[in-house]
Write an enzyme that holds these catalytic residues in place. Structure first.
Site, PDB file in Angstrom:
ATOM      1  N   GLY A  46     -13.930  -6.661   0.167  1.00 54.89           N
ATOM      2  CA  GLY A  46     -13.757  -5.233  -0.067  1.00 54.89           C
ATOM      3  C   GLY A  46     -12.360  -4.959  -0.580  1.00 54.89           C
ATOM      4  O   GLY A  46     -11.489  -5.837  -0.530  1.00 54.89           O
ATOM      5  N   GLN A  51      -4.539  -0.430  -2.186  1.00 51.57           N
ATOM      6  CA  GLN A  51      -4.195  -1.835  -2.435  1.00 51.57           C
ATOM      7  C   GLN A  51      -3.935  -2.120  -3.911  1.00 51.57           C
ATOM      8  O   GLN A  51      -3.411  -3.186  -4.256  1.00 51.57           O
ATOM      9  CB  GLN A  51      -5.318  -2.754  -1.940  1.00 51.57           C
ATOM     10  N   CYS A 100      -7.271 -10.126   4.394  1.00 47.05           N
ATOM     11  CA  CYS A 100      -6.998  -8.952   3.565  1.00 47.05           C
ATOM     12  C   CYS A 100      -6.233  -9.413   2.332  1.00 47.05           C
ATOM     13  O   CYS A 100      -5.296 -10.207   2.454  1.00 47.05           O
ATOM     14  CB  CYS A 100      -6.167  -7.952   4.367  1.00 47.05           C
ATOM     15  N   LEU A 101      -6.629  -8.905   1.165  1.00 45.57           N
ATOM     16  CA  LEU A 101      -5.964  -9.321  -0.073  1.00 45.57           C
ATOM     17  C   LEU A 101      -4.495  -8.907  -0.097  1.00 45.57           C
ATOM     18  O   LEU A 101      -3.712  -9.465  -0.852  1.00 45.57           O
ATOM     19  CB  LEU A 101      -6.696  -8.739  -1.287  1.00 45.57           C
ATOM     20  N   HIS A 142     -12.618  -1.868   8.059  1.00 45.82           N
ATOM     21  CA  HIS A 142     -11.365  -2.428   7.526  1.00 45.82           C
ATOM     22  C   HIS A 142     -10.888  -1.609   6.315  1.00 45.82           C
ATOM     23  O   HIS A 142      -9.711  -1.238   6.233  1.00 45.82           O
ATOM     24  CB  HIS A 142     -11.612  -3.891   7.141  1.00 45.82           C
ATOM     25  N   GLU A 143     -11.816  -1.311   5.388  1.00 49.35           N
ATOM     26  CA  GLU A 143     -11.427  -0.614   4.153  1.00 49.35           C
ATOM     27  C   GLU A 143     -11.084   0.862   4.424  1.00 49.35           C
ATOM     28  O   GLU A 143     -10.143   1.391   3.840  1.00 49.35           O
ATOM     29  CB  GLU A 143     -12.531  -0.716   3.097  1.00 49.35           C
ATOM     30  N   HIS A 146      -7.653   1.259   5.630  1.00 46.21           N
ATOM     31  CA  HIS A 146      -6.647   1.230   4.566  1.00 46.21           C
ATOM     32  C   HIS A 146      -6.332   2.646   4.075  1.00 46.21           C
ATOM     33  O   HIS A 146      -5.195   2.941   3.697  1.00 46.21           O
ATOM     34  CB  HIS A 146      -7.165   0.428   3.362  1.00 46.21           C
TER      35      HIS A 146
HETATM   36 NI    NI Z   1      -7.663  -5.235   3.457  1.00 47.00          NI
END
Ligand code: NI
Length: 179
Positions: A46, A51, A100-101, A142-143, A146
């Site tokens: 995701g 991000q 996480c990216l 999670h997203e 963010h």
């Molecule tokens: Ni993430």
């Protein structure tokens, strides 16, 4: 479509609360396509708009992508959610190992609600609801975190968070040495 540059910890945009999207137009739809392409290119499950440097309430995800026997990546079910909000959370929790990216190459166990319901707008602006459990519910939580400036490491104990950030720092130094 294009691949967007990723913001990594400790970029301040990752700690900001993102703004609602007021108007869903072609510009937004193109941006969401770019977000999906970026997510697939980096093999993420995701991605949230902050991000890639946009502090707006948008996320993309694909809980069903996989690699075939030859290691080729296959898209599963790409989703784009605008202004998502969690309207139900189960009491039951699950533990899931998350990455996480924006914190490359790190992972840690995080506790999440096992089942949630999310209300959002799709790319046409229609209001939709989705019920999710397990892996899909984890990605959504999670997203959506963010969008409120929360990273998965914020759910860890201080000790675990500091250990993870130390490992991240070490990995970055090793990468810099090789380059
Ligand atoms: Ni993430």
């Amino acid at each position: 479509m294009s691949i967007l540059p990723l913001r990594e910890y400790p970029d301040p945009i990752l700690h900001q609360k993102a703004q609602s999207v007021a108007k869903i137009d072609d510009e937004i739809r193109l941006f969401l396509d770019d977000m999906l392409e970026t997510m697939y290119a980096d093999r993420g499950a995701g991605l949230a708009a902050p991000q890639v440097g946009v502090s707006k309430r948008m996320i993309v995800l694909d809980a069903e992508q996989k690699e075939d026997e030859d290691g080729h990546h296959q898209k599963g079910h790409p989703m784009a959610l605008i202004n998502p909000e969690i309207i139900y959370k189960s009491e039951e929790k699950i533990l899931f190992c998350e990455g996480c990216l924006s914190l490359p190459e790190q992972r840690a166990d995080v506790e999440r609600h096992q089942k949630i319901k999310v209300r959002y707008q799709d790319t046409n602006g229609s209001v939709k609801e989705i019920e999710a459990e397990d892996y899909l519910a984890v990605i959504l939580q999670h997203e959506i975190d963010h969008l409120d400036g929360i990273l998965y490491i914020d759910h860890l104990s201080r000790l675990k968070r500091e250990m993870l950030l130390k490992k991240l720092q070490k990995a970055r130094e090793q990468k810099a040495e090789k380059a």
